[in-house]
Design a protein around this motif. Structure first.
Motif, PDB file in Angstrom:
ATOM      1  N   LEU A  62       0.879  -1.166   0.000  1.00 60.96           N
ATOM      2  CA  LEU A  62       0.000   0.000   0.000  1.00 60.96           C
ATOM      3  C   LEU A  62       0.916   1.216   0.000  1.00 60.96           C
ATOM      4  N   ALA A  63       0.904   1.962  -1.088  1.00 55.24           N
ATOM      5  CA  ALA A  63       1.814   3.099  -1.275  1.00 55.24           C
ATOM      6  C   ALA A  63       1.058   4.386  -0.969  1.00 55.24           C
ATOM      7  N   ALA A  64       1.293   4.936   0.222  1.00 57.96           N
ATOM      8  CA  ALA A  64       0.511   6.073   0.708  1.00 57.96           C
ATOM      9  C   ALA A  64       1.327   7.355   0.686  1.00 57.96           C
ATOM     10  N   ASP A  65       0.655   8.453   0.335  1.00 62.60           N
ATOM     11  CA  ASP A  65       1.321   9.745   0.309  1.00 62.60           C
ATOM     12  C   ASP A  65       0.263  10.845   0.426  1.00 62.60           C
ATOM     13  N   ALA A  66       0.701  11.990   0.936  1.00 63.53           N
ATOM     14  CA  ALA A  66      -0.193  13.146   1.066  1.00 63.53           C
ATOM     15  C   ALA A  66      -0.094  14.082  -0.127  1.00 63.53           C
ATOM     16  N   SER A  67       0.638  13.667  -1.171  1.00 59.16           N
ATOM     17  CA  SER A  67       0.772  14.468  -2.383  1.00 59.16           C
ATOM     18  C   SER A  67       0.106  13.754  -3.549  1.00 59.16           C
ATOM     19  N   GLU A  68      -0.958  14.358  -4.068  1.00 63.03           N
ATOM     20  CA  GLU A  68      -1.634  13.771  -5.225  1.00 63.03           C
ATOM     21  C   GLU A  68      -0.732  13.792  -6.456  1.00 63.03           C
ATOM     22  N   GLY A  69       0.128  14.813  -6.554  1.00 61.20           N
ATOM     23  CA  GLY A  69       1.037  14.895  -7.685  1.00 61.20           C
ATOM     24  C   GLY A  69       2.023  13.743  -7.705  1.00 61.20           C
ATOM     25  N   LYS A  95      -3.343  13.525   9.992  1.00 56.53           N
ATOM     26  CA  LYS A  95      -4.709  13.994  10.201  1.00 56.53           C
ATOM     27  C   LYS A  95      -5.705  12.859  10.421  1.00 56.53           C
ATOM     28  N   THR A  96      -5.458  11.718   9.784  1.00 64.23           N
ATOM     29  CA  THR A  96      -6.429  10.627   9.840  1.00 64.23           C
ATOM     30  C   THR A  96      -6.167   9.635  10.961  1.00 64.23           C
ATOM     31  N   GLY A  97      -4.921   9.526  11.396  1.00 65.14           N
ATOM     32  CA  GLY A  97      -4.582   8.468  12.340  1.00 65.14           C
ATOM     33  C   GLY A  97      -4.378   7.158  11.605  1.00 65.14           C
ATOM     34  N   PRO A  98      -4.269   6.043  12.346  1.00 60.64           N
ATOM     35  CA  PRO A  98      -3.944   4.748  11.733  1.00 60.64           C
ATOM     36  C   PRO A  98      -4.969   4.295  10.706  1.00 60.64           C
ATOM     37  N   LEU A  99      -4.497   3.575   9.708  1.00 57.88           N
ATOM     38  CA  LEU A  99      -5.359   2.944   8.720  1.00 57.88           C
ATOM     39  C   LEU A  99      -5.862   1.612   9.267  1.00 57.88           C
ATOM     40  N   ASP A 100      -6.944   1.119   8.697  1.00 60.70           N
ATOM     41  CA  ASP A 100      -7.436  -0.207   9.065  1.00 60.70           C
ATOM     42  C   ASP A 100      -6.543  -1.275   8.439  1.00 60.70           C
ATOM     43  N   GLY A 101      -6.442  -2.405   9.095  1.00 60.93           N
ATOM     44  CA  GLY A 101      -5.701  -3.525   8.521  1.00 60.93           C
ATOM     45  C   GLY A 101      -4.276  -3.571   9.012  1.00 60.93           C
ATOM     46  N   GLY A 102      -3.827  -4.756   9.388  1.00 64.16           N
ATOM     47  CA  GLY A 102      -2.468  -4.914   9.895  1.00 64.16           C
ATOM     48  C   GLY A 102      -1.465  -5.128   8.779  1.00 64.16           C
ATOM     49  N   PHE A 103      -0.244  -4.661   9.009  1.00 57.99           N
ATOM     50  CA  PHE A 103       0.824  -4.786   8.025  1.00 57.99           C
ATOM     51  C   PHE A 103       1.981  -5.598   8.606  1.00 57.99           C
ATOM     52  N   ASP A 104       2.625  -6.348   7.740  1.00 58.32           N
ATOM     53  CA  ASP A 104       3.805  -7.116   8.133  1.00 58.32           C
ATOM     54  C   ASP A 104       5.071  -6.276   8.057  1.00 58.32           C
ATOM     55  N   LEU A 105       4.998  -5.192   7.298  1.00 60.90           N
ATOM     56  CA  LEU A 105       6.133  -4.281   7.137  1.00 60.90           C
ATOM     57  C   LEU A 105       5.608  -2.879   6.905  1.00 60.90           C
ATOM     58  N   ILE A 106       6.128  -1.927   7.663  1.00 61.55           N
ATOM     59  CA  ILE A 106       5.855  -0.506   7.424  1.00 61.55           C
ATOM     60  C   ILE A 106       7.206   0.180   7.272  1.00 61.55           C
ATOM     61  N   TYR A 107       7.373   0.887   6.176  1.00 63.42           N
ATOM     62  CA  TYR A 107       8.646   1.564   5.956  1.00 63.42           C
ATOM     63  C   TYR A 107       8.399   2.972   5.417  1.00 63.42           C
ATOM     64  N   THR A 108       9.396   3.802   5.623  1.00 61.50           N
ATOM     65  CA  THR A 108       9.318   5.175   5.143  1.00 61.50           C
ATOM     66  C   THR A 108      10.727   5.663   4.859  1.00 61.50           C
ATOM     67  N   SER A 109      10.864   6.472   3.832  1.00 57.74           N
ATOM     68  CA  SER A 109      12.184   6.950   3.422  1.00 57.74           C
ATOM     69  C   SER A 109      12.169   8.468   3.232  1.00 57.74           C
ATOM     70  N   CYS A 127       0.760   1.142  15.664  1.00 59.07           N
ATOM     71  CA  CYS A 127      -0.637   0.708  15.777  1.00 59.07           C
ATOM     72  C   CYS A 127      -1.086  -0.105  14.572  1.00 59.07           C
ATOM     73  N   MET A 128      -0.403   0.037  13.449  1.00 63.25           N
ATOM     74  CA  MET A 128      -0.810  -0.649  12.224  1.00 63.25           C
ATOM     75  C   MET A 128      -0.016  -1.925  11.965  1.00 63.25           C
ATOM     76  N   LEU A 129       0.970  -2.221  12.813  1.00 64.47           N
ATOM     77  CA  LEU A 129       1.818  -3.393  12.617  1.00 64.47           C
ATOM     78  C   LEU A 129       1.175  -4.646  13.195  1.00 64.47           C
ATOM     79  N   MET A 130       1.319  -5.742  12.491  1.00 69.56           N
ATOM     80  CA  MET A 130       0.934  -7.041  13.020  1.00 69.56           C
ATOM     81  C   MET A 130       2.017  -7.527  13.985  1.00 69.56           C
ATOM     82  N   PRO A 131       1.679  -8.358  14.961  1.00 70.22           N
ATOM     83  CA  PRO A 131       2.717  -8.976  15.797  1.00 70.22           C
ATOM     84  C   PRO A 131       3.728  -9.709  14.914  1.00 70.22           C
ATOM     85  N   GLY A 132       4.999  -9.467  15.175  1.00 69.22           N
ATOM     86  CA  GLY A 132       6.040 -10.024  14.330  1.00 69.22           C
ATOM     87  C   GLY A 132       6.346  -9.181  13.113  1.00 69.22           C
TER      88      GLY A 132
END
Length: 207
Positions: A62-69, A95-109, A127-132
């Motif tokens: 899931l590739a999330a960003d606050a820039s529509e461009g 502004k929104t807080g955590p998304l629904d659904g757990g993730f196995d990996l969350i990364y940001t660069s 809050c969005m990470l799955m255990p492990g």
């Protein structure tokens, strides 16, 4: 329109940005046991330079960003290359807080230094990470503010002390923390010298 919308169309034209993304993606692959069952989230994905590499090694991103461009450029790449497992999402987690659904990996660069409440953002990631699940944060080492000269988007922070990020991640219950240098960016200084800006990757797993 935010400042990143205005520069999105030319973002990939700077070789240093492409090299940085490759360095970060390689560091993630070397320090996280990626596999094709993983559901991943990149926050601040930009034009997808990192995610296009990570997506080859996981089930979906899931590739999330606050820039529509920025997301518009990513969507063009997804269509051009026939990518089936990257799903762009326009959102601002500050502004929104955590998304629904757990993730196995969350990364940001190179995103965290643009977020005023970076500790709060790390908590949102937790809050969005799955255990492990793994959290992987790539960003600038603490610097004197010169990195963002020459008209670059003004940051909320001039990089970070690695120990501060490690401490926060540890307080959120992440274990097996490690910090490595993912890449070194080089930029010309006004005096003609070349400044080196290390970019760290800090990884932890949610027990």
């Amino acid at each position: 329109m935010n400042v990143f919308d205005k520069i999105a169309s030319n973002w990939d034209e700077e070789p240093a940005r492409v090299a940085l993304a490759h360095g970060v993606a390689s560091a993630i692959a070397e320090n996280v046991p990626l596999n094709n069952s993983m559901k991943a989230l990149e926050y601040g994905c930009g034009t997808g330079l990192v995610t296009l590499e990570i997506a080859r090694r996981v089930r979906e991103v899931l590739a999330a960003d606050a820039s529509e461009g920025m997301l518009s450029v990513l969507k063009e790449k997804i269509a051009r290359f026939g990518v089936k497992n990257i799903f762009p999402l326009f959102t601002d987690l500050t502004k929104t807080g955590p998304l629904d659904g757990g993730f196995d990996l969350i990364y940001t660069s190179m995103t965290l230094h643009h977020i005023l409440d970076f500790a709060g953002m790390l908590k949102t990631f937790r809050c969005m990470l799955m255990p492990g699940g793994f959290m992987a944060i790539a960003d600038l080492d603490l610097e004197d503010g010169s990195f963002h000269r020459n008209g670059a988007p003004i940051p909320a922070h001039n990089g970070f002390d690695r120990s501060e990020i490690l401490t926060i991640m540890g307080s959120l219950g992440l274990k097996d923390l490690k910090a490595v240098t993912a890449h070194e960016m080089r930029r010309a200084a006004p005096d003609g010298s070349v400044r080196v800006y290390p970019v760290f990757l800090i990884v932890g797993v949610l027990a």
